[in-house]
Design an enzyme around this catalytic site. Sequence first.
Site, short mmCIF file in Angstrom:
data_model
loop_
_atom_site.label_atom_id
_atom_site.label_comp_id
_atom_site.label_asym_id
_atom_site.label_seq_id
_atom_site.Cartn_x
_atom_site.Cartn_y
_atom_site.Cartn_z
N HIS A 66 30.76 32.75 42.31
CA HIS A 66 31.88 32.53 43.23
C HIS A 66 32.48 33.84 43.68
CE1 HIS A 66 31.59 28.48 41.73
NE2 HIS A 66 31.86 28.87 40.52
N HIS A 91 38.45 40.33 40.16
CA HIS A 91 37.45 39.80 41.08
C HIS A 91 38.00 39.89 42.50
CE1 HIS A 91 40.04 36.36 40.20
NE2 HIS A 91 39.90 36.15 41.49
N HIS A 93 38.03 38.30 46.76
CA HIS A 93 37.81 37.25 47.76
C HIS A 93 37.66 37.98 49.09
CE1 HIS A 93 39.18 34.13 44.89
NE2 HIS A 93 39.95 35.12 44.47
N HIS A 117 42.04 40.33 42.78
CA HIS A 117 42.90 39.71 41.76
C HIS A 117 42.59 40.30 40.40
CE1 HIS A 117 43.25 35.99 44.54
NE2 HIS A 117 44.20 36.88 44.78
N THR A 190 43.16 29.76 42.21
CA THR A 190 42.77 29.40 43.58
C THR A 190 41.35 28.83 43.61
OG1 THR A 190 41.82 31.55 44.11
CG2 THR A 190 44.19 31.25 44.53
N THR A 191 40.79 28.63 42.40
CA THR A 191 39.49 27.97 42.32
C THR A 191 39.62 26.80 41.35
OG1 THR A 191 38.84 29.31 40.42
CG2 THR A 191 38.20 30.13 42.60
N1 LIG Z 1 41.76 33.47 42.20
S1 LIG Z 1 41.97 33.24 40.66
O1 LIG Z 1 42.57 34.43 40.07
O2 LIG Z 1 42.74 32.02 40.47
C1 LIG Z 1 40.40 33.03 39.89
C2 LIG Z 1 39.25 32.94 40.63
F1 LIG Z 1 39.27 32.94 41.97
C3 LIG Z 1 38.01 32.88 40.02
F2 LIG Z 1 36.89 32.78 40.78
C4 LIG Z 1 37.90 32.88 38.66
S2 LIG Z 1 36.31 32.83 37.93
O3 LIG Z 1 36.43 32.76 36.51
O4 LIG Z 1 35.65 34.01 38.41
C5 LIG Z 1 35.42 31.43 38.51
C6 LIG Z 1 36.14 30.16 38.29
O5 LIG Z 1 37.11 30.16 37.33
C7 LIG Z 1 39.05 32.93 37.89
N2 LIG Z 1 38.85 32.87 36.53
C8 LIG Z 1 39.88 32.93 35.53
C9 LIG Z 1 40.58 31.59 35.40
C10 LIG Z 1 39.82 30.87 34.28
C11 LIG Z 1 39.20 31.97 33.49
C12 LIG Z 1 38.63 31.98 32.21
C13 LIG Z 1 38.08 33.19 31.72
C14 LIG Z 1 38.12 34.34 32.50
C15 LIG Z 1 38.67 34.32 33.79
C16 LIG Z 1 39.25 33.15 34.19
C17 LIG Z 1 40.30 33.02 38.52
F3 LIG Z 1 41.43 33.11 37.79
ZN LIG Z 2 41.06 35.21 42.78
#
Ligand SMILES: NS(=O)(=O)c1c(F)c(F)c(S(=O)(=O)CCO)c(N[C@H]2CCc3ccccc32)c1F
Ligand SMILES: [Zn+2]
Length: 255
Positions: A66, A91, A93, A117, A190-191
């Site tokens: 993603h 990460h 976007h 982010h 946001t995911t």
């Molecule tokens: N835009 S955002 O900041 O809301 C956001 C993301 F956009 C996103 F893609 C991810 S992820 O882990 O790469 C993929 C799906 O969770 C996370 N992942 C976070 C949330 C859950 C989790 C668990 C372990 C490590 C990272 C995360 C995320 F917090």
């Molecule tokens: Zn994000």
Amino acid sequence: GVKWTYKGPEGEHHWSKHYPFCGGTFQSPIDIKSELLRFDPALRPIEVQNYNLAPDEQLTLGNNGHSLQISLPPKMYLSSLRHRYTAAQLHFHWGSSSRPAGSEHMVNSRQYAAEMHVVHYNSEKYPNISMAVDKSDGLAVLGVLVEVGDFNPAYEQFLKFINVQVPGFNVRALLPTRLDEYYRYDGSLTTPPCYPSVLWTVFKNHVTISQKQFLALTTALYSSNAQDSVAIPLHSNFRKPKLIDSRVVLVSFKE
Ligand SMILES: NS(=O)(=O)c1c(F)c(F)c(S(=O)(=O)CCO)c(N[C@H]2CCc3ccccc32)c1F
Ligand SMILES: [Zn+2]
């Protein structure tokens, strides 16, 4: 979990079928409009600790299907919030080379080229991010709006590597200079699973990366995996702004 995408039959309008919170309240991102803002003098400058990583700290840069993400060491944390929030990953976007606008948050309906982010979790109350991710005080995410402009040496540290270990670098340099000017609101991932568990801090000032660096970001990843017959470039991985409802956006600065 169930597969989700940013467009098509598994796109964001369908997320709530398998991820009910995605159709709920306190969702992110939002369009940060001037009329929603309220100055809060209690909002202190963001303080980051141990963000300046030595080169011998290897960071895993990966593609989770993603987004381009970099795992961060737990020595990094935010010290200016009510609880200590420990860094987990950062990460991005972004849009696409044909449609450069790809930030998730907007400011007065202006969408930026990309958004970074830095995800942290409340390590005072929860042992790891998986236990924190669905708690209302579980996460704190720093949002940095990215525009195409001058070359940015800080971003060069990893944009040339993909899916390998990158040497540690000063993650602080990825943030804008002013950490005392930001928007603050209660929101969500946001995911999927879109848990309403994020204390959002979106910095007022954007950073710039060059056109070449932006292309490196938008052409780096595929959402398909190696054994798939067709390679699907990963781009436009941004969720559209959600309704603010009765939420207020606090600001740490006077216009
Ligand atoms: N835009 S955002 O900041 O809301 C956001 C993301 F956009 C996103 F893609 C991810 S992820 O882990 O790469 C993929 C799906 O969770 C996370 N992942 C976070 C949330 C859950 C989790 C668990 C372990 C490590 C990272 C995360 C995320 F917090
Ligand atoms: Zn994000």
